[in-house]
Design a protein around this motif. Structure first.
Motif, PDB file in Angstrom:
ATOM      1  N   TRP A 271       0.659  -0.997   0.723  1.00  0.00           N
ATOM      2  CA  TRP A 271      -0.085  -0.136   0.090  1.00  0.00           C
ATOM      3  C   TRP A 271       0.918   1.511   0.317  1.00  0.00           C
ATOM      4  CZ3 TRP A 271      -0.425   4.199   3.040  1.00  0.00           C
ATOM      5  CH2 TRP A 271      -1.554   4.907   2.683  1.00  0.00           C
ATOM      6  N   VAL A 272       1.829   1.483   0.663  1.00  0.00           N
ATOM      7  CA  VAL A 272       3.051   2.263   1.087  1.00  0.00           C
ATOM      8  C   VAL A 272       3.546   2.689  -0.433  1.00  0.00           C
ATOM      9  CG1 VAL A 272       5.013   3.825   1.526  1.00  0.00           C
ATOM     10  CG2 VAL A 272       2.967   2.567   4.000  1.00  0.00           C
ATOM     11  N   GLU A 273       4.323   1.823  -0.970  1.00  0.00           N
ATOM     12  CA  GLU A 273       4.921   1.698  -1.754  1.00  0.00           C
ATOM     13  C   GLU A 273       4.007   1.888  -3.383  1.00  0.00           C
ATOM     14  OE1 GLU A 273       6.006  -2.252  -2.720  1.00  0.00           O
ATOM     15  OE2 GLU A 273       7.661  -1.553  -1.558  1.00  0.00           O
ATOM     16  N   ASN A 274       2.344   1.612  -3.535  1.00  0.00           N
ATOM     17  CA  ASN A 274       2.166   1.818  -4.649  1.00  0.00           C
ATOM     18  C   ASN A 274       1.173   3.536  -4.680  1.00  0.00           C
ATOM     19  OD1 ASN A 274       0.979  -0.249  -5.873  1.00  0.00           O
ATOM     20  ND2 ASN A 274      -0.199  -1.117  -4.699  1.00  0.00           N
ATOM     21  N   THR A 275       0.893   3.932  -3.094  1.00  0.00           N
ATOM     22  CA  THR A 275       0.504   5.340  -2.348  1.00  0.00           C
ATOM     23  C   THR A 275       2.025   6.481  -3.585  1.00  0.00           C
ATOM     24  OG1 THR A 275      -0.577   5.050  -1.069  1.00  0.00           O
ATOM     25  CG2 THR A 275      -0.027   6.849  -0.668  1.00  0.00           C
ATOM     26  N   TYR A 276       2.647   5.576  -2.578  1.00  0.00           N
ATOM     27  CA  TYR A 276       3.866   6.730  -3.604  1.00  0.00           C
ATOM     28  C   TYR A 276       3.933   7.285  -4.430  1.00  0.00           C
ATOM     29  CZ  TYR A 276       9.169   8.829  -3.620  1.00  0.00           C
ATOM     30  OH  TYR A 276      10.002   9.191  -4.200  1.00  0.00           O
TER      31      TYR A 276
ATOM     32  N   PHE B 252       3.567  10.378  -8.660  1.00  0.00           N
ATOM     33  CA  PHE B 252       3.689  10.839  -9.496  1.00  0.00           C
ATOM     34  C   PHE B 252       3.563  10.149 -10.827  1.00  0.00           C
ATOM     35  CE2 PHE B 252       6.743  10.654  -5.769  1.00  0.00           C
ATOM     36  CZ  PHE B 252       7.625  12.266  -5.933  1.00  0.00           C
ATOM     37  N   GLY B 253       1.804   9.882 -10.889  1.00  0.00           N
ATOM     38  CA  GLY B 253       1.475   8.984 -11.904  1.00  0.00           C
ATOM     39  C   GLY B 253       1.818   7.657 -12.266  1.00  0.00           C
ATOM     40  N   GLU B 254       2.836   6.621 -11.398  1.00  0.00           N
ATOM     41  CA  GLU B 254       2.894   5.758 -11.433  1.00  0.00           C
ATOM     42  C   GLU B 254       2.517   4.628 -11.479  1.00  0.00           C
ATOM     43  OE1 GLU B 254       6.327   5.009 -13.550  1.00  0.00           O
ATOM     44  OE2 GLU B 254       6.872   7.431 -13.921  1.00  0.00           O
TER      45      GLU B 254
ATOM     46  N   ARG C  78       3.256   0.654 -10.780  1.00  0.00           N
ATOM     47  CA  ARG C  78       4.477  -0.908 -10.387  1.00  0.00           C
ATOM     48  C   ARG C  78       4.913  -1.197 -11.951  1.00  0.00           C
ATOM     49  NH1 ARG C  78       5.601  -4.379  -5.856  1.00  0.00           N
ATOM     50  NH2 ARG C  78       4.771  -3.594  -4.148  1.00  0.00           N
ATOM     51  N   THR C  79       4.101  -1.318 -12.639  1.00  0.00           N
ATOM     52  CA  THR C  79       5.081  -1.788 -14.158  1.00  0.00           C
ATOM     53  C   THR C  79       5.426  -1.144 -14.221  1.00  0.00           C
ATOM     54  OG1 THR C  79       2.644  -3.075 -14.003  1.00  0.00           O
ATOM     55  CG2 THR C  79       3.525  -3.003 -16.163  1.00  0.00           C
ATOM     56  N   SER C  80       4.737   0.412 -14.183  1.00  0.00           N
ATOM     57  CA  SER C  80       5.750   1.230 -15.236  1.00  0.00           C
ATOM     58  C   SER C  80       6.661   0.879 -14.667  1.00  0.00           C
ATOM     59  CB  SER C  80       4.840   3.141 -15.250  1.00  0.00           C
ATOM     60  OG  SER C  80       4.566   3.073 -13.842  1.00  0.00           O
ATOM     61  N   TYR C  81       6.955   1.799 -13.660  1.00  0.00           N
ATOM     62  CA  TYR C  81       8.241   1.762 -12.058  1.00  0.00           C
ATOM     63  C   TYR C  81       8.994   1.245 -12.991  1.00  0.00           C
ATOM     64  CZ  TYR C  81      11.575   2.951  -8.898  1.00  0.00           C
ATOM     65  OH  TYR C  81      12.965   2.929  -8.362  1.00  0.00           O
ATOM     66  N   GLY C  82       9.111  -0.519 -12.478  1.00  0.00           N
ATOM     67  CA  GLY C  82       9.822  -1.407 -13.486  1.00  0.00           C
ATOM     68  C   GLY C  82      10.192  -1.455 -14.607  1.00  0.00           C
ATOM     69  N   ILE C  83       9.227  -0.994 -15.683  1.00  0.00           N
ATOM     70  CA  ILE C  83       9.922  -0.662 -16.500  1.00  0.00           C
ATOM     71  C   ILE C  83      10.834   0.193 -16.862  1.00  0.00           C
ATOM     72  CG2 ILE C  83       9.273  -0.629 -18.833  1.00  0.00           C
ATOM     73  CD1 ILE C  83       6.542  -1.096 -18.692  1.00  0.00           C
TER      74      ILE C  83
ATOM     75  N   ASP D 295       5.920   5.034 -19.224  1.00  0.00           N
ATOM     76  CA  ASP D 295       4.506   5.992 -19.321  1.00  0.00           C
ATOM     77  C   ASP D 295       3.164   5.732 -20.052  1.00  0.00           C
ATOM     78  OD1 ASP D 295       6.530   8.176 -17.037  1.00  0.00           O
ATOM     79  OD2 ASP D 295       6.605   8.714 -19.739  1.00  0.00           O
ATOM     80  N   ALA D 296       3.321   5.083 -20.799  1.00  0.00           N
ATOM     81  CA  ALA D 296       2.706   4.027 -21.841  1.00  0.00           C
ATOM     82  C   ALA D 296       2.233   3.378 -21.176  1.00  0.00           C
ATOM     83  CB  ALA D 296       3.186   3.449 -22.760  1.00  0.00           C
ATOM     84  N   PHE D 297       2.085   2.848 -19.988  1.00  0.00           N
ATOM     85  CA  PHE D 297       1.754   1.802 -18.927  1.00  0.00           C
ATOM     86  C   PHE D 297       1.691   2.180 -17.859  1.00  0.00           C
ATOM     87  CE2 PHE D 297       3.648  -1.204 -21.466  1.00  0.00           C
ATOM     88  CZ  PHE D 297       2.961  -2.573 -21.413  1.00  0.00           C
ATOM     89  N   GLY D 298       1.986   4.179 -16.929  1.00  0.00           N
ATOM     90  CA  GLY D 298       1.632   4.276 -16.126  1.00  0.00           C
ATOM     91  C   GLY D 298       0.180   4.904 -16.026  1.00  0.00           C
TER      92      GLY D 298
END
Length: 91
Positions: free
Chosen positions: A23-28, A32-34, A36-41, A69-72
């Motif tokens: 939850w903390v990671e997803n909220t953070y 930024f409009g991210e 996990r998928t977009s950040y991981g890429i 960004d396309a996956f964000g």
């Protein structure tokens, strides 16, 4: 009510910790409009910059950011990124 065994307590604490950290990671990331998928890429593309050439590494980072960004959130494939995040990616 029966007492929990030590293993059950560890599993319970681990499960609570994992769900809280997710939850903390997803909220953070959402700030930024991210997701996990977009950040991981984006992170994966940064990790593979091995040429040492600023121009080549810059192009690689730009491609990684564009695909990420396309996956964000709000991206062309944002729904796919969210689905992958919720369904496939786990801690």
């Amino acid at each position: 009510m029966a007492d929990l065994t030590e293993q059950e307590k560890k599993n319970s604490n681990s499960s609570y910790y994992e769900s809280t950290m997710r939850w903390v990671e997803n909220t953070y990331l959402s700030w930024f409009g991210e997701n996990r998928t977009s950040y991981g890429i984006k992170d994966s593309m940064k990790q593979t910059q091995v040429t040492g050439n600023k121009d080549v590494d810059g192009v690689q980072e730009g491609v990684g950011n564009a695909v990420g960004d396309a996956f964000g959130k709000g991206g062309v494939a944002g729904d796919a990124g969210d689905t992958a995040d919720k369904g496939l990616l786990s801690r």
